[in-house]
Design a protein around this motif. Structure first.
Motif, PDB file in Angstrom:
ATOM      1  N   LEU A 158       0.828  -1.204   0.000  1.00 45.06           N
ATOM      2  CA  LEU A 158       0.000   0.000   0.000  1.00 45.06           C
ATOM      3  C   LEU A 158       0.864   1.257   0.000  1.00 45.06           C
ATOM      4  O   LEU A 158       0.552   2.227  -0.707  1.00 45.06           O
ATOM      5  N   ARG A 159       1.946   1.233   0.755  1.00 43.45           N
ATOM      6  CA  ARG A 159       2.835   2.395   0.815  1.00 43.45           C
ATOM      7  C   ARG A 159       3.373   2.744  -0.567  1.00 43.45           C
ATOM      8  O   ARG A 159       3.394   3.917  -0.979  1.00 43.45           O
ATOM      9  N   ALA A 160       3.810   1.733  -1.299  1.00 40.21           N
ATOM     10  CA  ALA A 160       4.351   1.970  -2.636  1.00 40.21           C
ATOM     11  C   ALA A 160       3.261   2.417  -3.607  1.00 40.21           C
ATOM     12  O   ALA A 160       3.487   3.286  -4.454  1.00 40.21           O
ATOM     13  N   GLU A 161       2.074   1.843  -3.463  1.00 41.64           N
ATOM     14  CA  GLU A 161       0.979   2.170  -4.377  1.00 41.64           C
ATOM     15  C   GLU A 161       0.448   3.576  -4.172  1.00 41.64           C
ATOM     16  O   GLU A 161       0.070   4.253  -5.142  1.00 41.64           O
ATOM     17  N   GLU A 162       0.412   4.038  -2.918  1.00 45.24           N
ATOM     18  CA  GLU A 162      -0.244   5.306  -2.614  1.00 45.24           C
ATOM     19  C   GLU A 162       0.715   6.471  -2.409  1.00 45.24           C
ATOM     20  O   GLU A 162       0.282   7.583  -2.098  1.00 45.24           O
ATOM     21  N   HIS A 163       1.999   6.234  -2.567  1.00 48.25           N
ATOM     22  CA  HIS A 163       2.978   7.309  -2.360  1.00 48.25           C
ATOM     23  C   HIS A 163       2.680   8.518  -3.244  1.00 48.25           C
ATOM     24  O   HIS A 163       2.716   9.664  -2.779  1.00 48.25           O
ATOM     25  N   ALA A 164       2.354   8.261  -4.484  1.00 54.98           N
ATOM     26  CA  ALA A 164       2.095   9.363  -5.417  1.00 54.98           C
ATOM     27  C   ALA A 164       0.839  10.134  -5.046  1.00 54.98           C
ATOM     28  O   ALA A 164       0.677  11.296  -5.459  1.00 54.98           O
ATOM     29  N   ASN A 165      -0.038   9.538  -4.258  1.00 51.45           N
ATOM     30  CA  ASN A 165      -1.268  10.210  -3.828  1.00 51.45           C
ATOM     31  C   ASN A 165      -1.094  10.946  -2.504  1.00 51.45           C
ATOM     32  O   ASN A 165      -2.067  11.504  -1.984  1.00 51.45           O
ATOM     33  N   GLY A 166       0.133  10.925  -1.975  1.00 51.49           N
ATOM     34  CA  GLY A 166       0.391  11.644  -0.735  1.00 51.49           C
ATOM     35  C   GLY A 166      -0.059  10.917   0.518  1.00 51.49           C
ATOM     36  O   GLY A 166      -0.096  11.506   1.605  1.00 51.49           O
ATOM     37  N   VAL A 167      -0.425   9.643   0.401  1.00 51.25           N
ATOM     38  CA  VAL A 167      -0.842   8.854   1.560  1.00 51.25           C
ATOM     39  C   VAL A 167       0.380   8.171   2.148  1.00 51.25           C
ATOM     40  O   VAL A 167       1.116   7.477   1.436  1.00 51.25           O
ATOM     41  N   HIS A 168       0.610   8.375   3.435  1.00 53.19           N
ATOM     42  CA  HIS A 168       1.751   7.769   4.117  1.00 53.19           C
ATOM     43  C   HIS A 168       1.289   6.562   4.930  1.00 53.19           C
ATOM     44  O   HIS A 168       0.216   6.581   5.528  1.00 53.19           O
ATOM     45  N   VAL A 169       2.112   5.519   4.953  1.00 49.27           N
ATOM     46  CA  VAL A 169       1.745   4.268   5.605  1.00 49.27           C
ATOM     47  C   VAL A 169       2.822   3.857   6.605  1.00 49.27           C
ATOM     48  O   VAL A 169       4.004   3.788   6.254  1.00 49.27           O
ATOM     49  N   THR A 170       2.394   3.580   7.826  1.00 43.07           N
ATOM     50  CA  THR A 170       3.301   3.188   8.895  1.00 43.07           C
ATOM     51  C   THR A 170       2.881   1.856   9.499  1.00 43.07           C
ATOM     52  O   THR A 170       1.694   1.647   9.769  1.00 43.07           O
ATOM     53  N   SER A 171       3.839   0.975   9.708  1.00 42.68           N
ATOM     54  CA  SER A 171       3.611  -0.246  10.480  1.00 42.68           C
ATOM     55  C   SER A 171       4.290  -0.092  11.836  1.00 42.68           C
ATOM     56  O   SER A 171       5.467   0.272  11.909  1.00 42.68           O
ATOM     57  N   VAL A 172       3.545  -0.367  12.896  1.00 43.60           N
ATOM     58  CA  VAL A 172       4.077  -0.301  14.258  1.00 43.60           C
ATOM     59  C   VAL A 172       4.109  -1.721  14.813  1.00 43.60           C
ATOM     60  O   VAL A 172       3.109  -2.439  14.756  1.00 43.60           O
ATOM     61  N   TYR A 173       5.259  -2.106  15.351  1.00 48.93           N
ATOM     62  CA  TYR A 173       5.455  -3.471  15.844  1.00 48.93           C
ATOM     63  C   TYR A 173       5.713  -3.448  17.354  1.00 48.93           C
ATOM     64  O   TYR A 173       6.861  -3.484  17.797  1.00 48.93           O
ATOM     65  N   PRO A 174       4.656  -3.401  18.162  1.00 51.46           N
ATOM     66  CA  PRO A 174       4.871  -3.393  19.608  1.00 51.46           C
ATOM     67  C   PRO A 174       5.285  -4.778  20.108  1.00 51.46           C
ATOM     68  O   PRO A 174       4.812  -5.810  19.608  1.00 51.46           O
ATOM     69  N   GLY A 175       6.171  -4.771  21.116  1.00 49.69           N
ATOM     70  CA  GLY A 175       6.407  -5.998  21.861  1.00 49.69           C
ATOM     71  C   GLY A 175       5.234  -6.226  22.800  1.00 49.69           C
ATOM     72  O   GLY A 175       4.178  -5.603  22.670  1.00 49.69           O
ATOM     73  N   ARG A 176       5.414  -7.084  23.761  1.00 52.18           N
ATOM     74  CA  ARG A 176       4.305  -7.413  24.660  1.00 52.18           C
ATOM     75  C   ARG A 176       3.849  -6.163  25.417  1.00 52.18           C
ATOM     76  O   ARG A 176       4.643  -5.492  26.058  1.00 52.18           O
ATOM     77  N   THR A 177       2.563  -5.892  25.297  1.00 52.13           N
ATOM     78  CA  THR A 177       1.954  -4.680  25.848  1.00 52.13           C
ATOM     79  C   THR A 177       0.852  -5.078  26.826  1.00 52.13           C
ATOM     80  O   THR A 177       0.152  -6.070  26.618  1.00 52.13           O
ATOM     81  N   ALA A 178       0.711  -4.282  27.879  1.00 52.27           N
ATOM     82  CA  ALA A 178      -0.237  -4.600  28.957  1.00 52.27           C
ATOM     83  C   ALA A 178      -1.665  -4.289  28.517  1.00 52.27           C
ATOM     84  O   ALA A 178      -2.218  -3.226  28.813  1.00 52.27           O
ATOM     85  N   THR A 179      -2.273  -5.219  27.812  1.00 45.68           N
ATOM     86  CA  THR A 179      -3.628  -5.069  27.286  1.00 45.68           C
ATOM     87  C   THR A 179      -4.454  -6.308  27.633  1.00 45.68           C
ATOM     88  O   THR A 179      -3.903  -7.348  28.001  1.00 45.68           O
ATOM     89  N   PRO A 180      -5.776  -6.231  27.470  1.00 42.01           N
ATOM     90  CA  PRO A 180      -6.600  -7.431  27.656  1.00 42.01           C
ATOM     91  C   PRO A 180      -6.174  -8.587  26.758  1.00 42.01           C
ATOM     92  O   PRO A 180      -6.258  -9.755  27.152  1.00 42.01           O
ATOM     93  N   MET A 181      -5.699  -8.285  25.551  1.00 42.67           N
ATOM     94  CA  MET A 181      -5.221  -9.345  24.671  1.00 42.67           C
ATOM     95  C   MET A 181      -4.028 -10.067  25.296  1.00 42.67           C
ATOM     96  O   MET A 181      -3.908 -11.293  25.217  1.00 42.67           O
ATOM     97  N   GLN A 182      -3.147  -9.299  25.934  1.00 42.80           N
ATOM     98  CA  GLN A 182      -1.981  -9.899  26.582  1.00 42.80           C
ATOM     99  C   GLN A 182      -2.395 -10.796  27.749  1.00 42.80           C
ATOM    100  O   GLN A 182      -1.792 -11.850  27.988  1.00 42.80           O
ATOM    101  N   GLN A 183      -3.440 -10.393  28.453  1.00 44.66           N
ATOM    102  CA  GLN A 183      -3.963 -11.240  29.520  1.00 44.66           C
ATOM    103  C   GLN A 183      -4.445 -12.572  28.967  1.00 44.66           C
ATOM    104  O   GLN A 183      -4.201 -13.634  29.556  1.00 44.66           O
ATOM    105  N   LYS A 184      -5.145 -12.525  27.829  1.00 45.04           N
ATOM    106  CA  LYS A 184      -5.621 -13.750  27.194  1.00 45.04           C
ATOM    107  C   LYS A 184      -4.454 -14.634  26.783  1.00 45.04           C
ATOM    108  O   LYS A 184      -4.477 -15.858  26.968  1.00 45.04           O
ATOM    109  N   VAL A 185      -3.421 -14.012  26.209  1.00 43.97           N
ATOM    110  CA  VAL A 185      -2.245 -14.770  25.782  1.00 43.97           C
ATOM    111  C   VAL A 185      -1.614 -15.492  26.966  1.00 43.97           C
ATOM    112  O   VAL A 185      -1.266 -16.675  26.885  1.00 43.97           O
ATOM    113  N   HIS A 186      -1.486 -14.788  28.093  1.00 45.66           N
ATOM    114  CA  HIS A 186      -0.886 -15.415  29.270  1.00 45.66           C
ATOM    115  C   HIS A 186      -1.747 -16.568  29.783  1.00 45.66           C
ATOM    116  O   HIS A 186      -1.219 -17.587  30.241  1.00 45.66           O
ATOM    117  N   HIS A 187      -3.048 -16.388  29.707  1.00 44.70           N
ATOM    118  CA  HIS A 187      -3.937 -17.473  30.126  1.00 44.70           C
ATOM    119  C   HIS A 187      -3.732 -18.698  29.231  1.00 44.70           C
ATOM    120  O   HIS A 187      -3.652 -19.838  29.732  1.00 44.70           O
TER     121      HIS A 187
END
Length: 229
Positions: A158-187
């Motif tokens: 998407l980043r390569a496709e939309e660059h000419a349209n001025g749309v910027h694309v970011t991927s964020v890769y968090p490590g383990r974060t204190a969220t309800p999802m993390q609680q489920k994972v630990h369970h």
């Protein structure tokens, strides 16, 4: 006033980001899975607008959005919703694979596609909240990691496709974060959950804000975040 559309706004990183955006006076539109969840989010975050669309059924998103009023501009689209279900390849059901690939990959692709006309006009930033599992796969994480590896591929294309349209694309890769999802994972892992060991959701949200607020002459493409303690 900048307007941000967020999935997963009711929990974890999405909720932390929603709160920070509201506190600084930005407009937030939260995508909720159903009308009941939309009411809960609106009650928790006064001033937030809501749209209803079920990420478990991306084929219905176009119809659902066509029945509602979309914002005239969207300055950022943040994909923060996600599901996880651990298990060995020998044990994971087809339904578990399908749910994770649908919610974590197919739905963000479809929602982005539907909103691209508005995003192009606004020269928006699109942020995919990925995971460390989107860069490497561990035992028991095959389906989730596959969905997140796919999400990285989606963002890169998407980043390569939309660059000419001025749309910027970011991927964020968090490590383990204190969220309800993390609680489920630990369970599922059968280990004790201690939120103090992990990244606070507000720290990830602050990193997302940095990407969203960056001047237009620069773009953060990939951002990895790891616990600092």
């Amino acid at each position: 006033m900048p307007v941000h559309l967020i999935t997963g706004a009711g929990s974890g990183i999405g909720a932390a980001l929603t709160r920070m955006l509201i506190e600084r006076g930005d407009g937030v539109v939260a995508l909720a899975r159903d009308a009941g969840r939309a009411k809960q989010i609106a009650a928790e975050f006064p001033g937030v607008s809501t749209l209803v669309g079920d990420l478990e059924n991306p084929g219905r998103l176009a119809w659902a959005l066509s029945k509602q009023s979309l914002p005239d501009r969207i300055d950022s689209l943040v994909h923060a919703a996600g599901v996880v279900d651990l298990g060995a390849v020998a044990d994971l059901s087809a339904a578990s694979w399908q749910q994770q690939l649908t919610v974590n990959l197919a739905a963000p692709a479809e929602l982005t596609r539907l909103l691209l006309p508005v995003l192009r006009v606004s020269r928006a930033r699109i942020v995919f909240v990925n995971s460390g599992a989107g860069l490497r796969a561990s035992p028991e994480w095959s389906a989730y990691a596959a969905s997140k590896h796919g999400l990285k591929a989606l963002a890169d294309s998407l980043r390569a496709e939309e660059h000419a349209n001025g749309v910027h694309v970011t991927s964020v890769y968090p490590g383990r974060t204190a969220t309800p999802m993390q609680q489920k994972v630990h369970h599922q892992e059968g280990v004790e959950y201690d939120a103090e060991r992990f990244i606070d959701p507000t720290s990830v949200a602050a990193s997302i804000l940095n990407a969203v607020d960056l001047p237009r002459d620069a773009e953060i493409t990939d951002l990895s975040i790891r616990p600092g303690r």
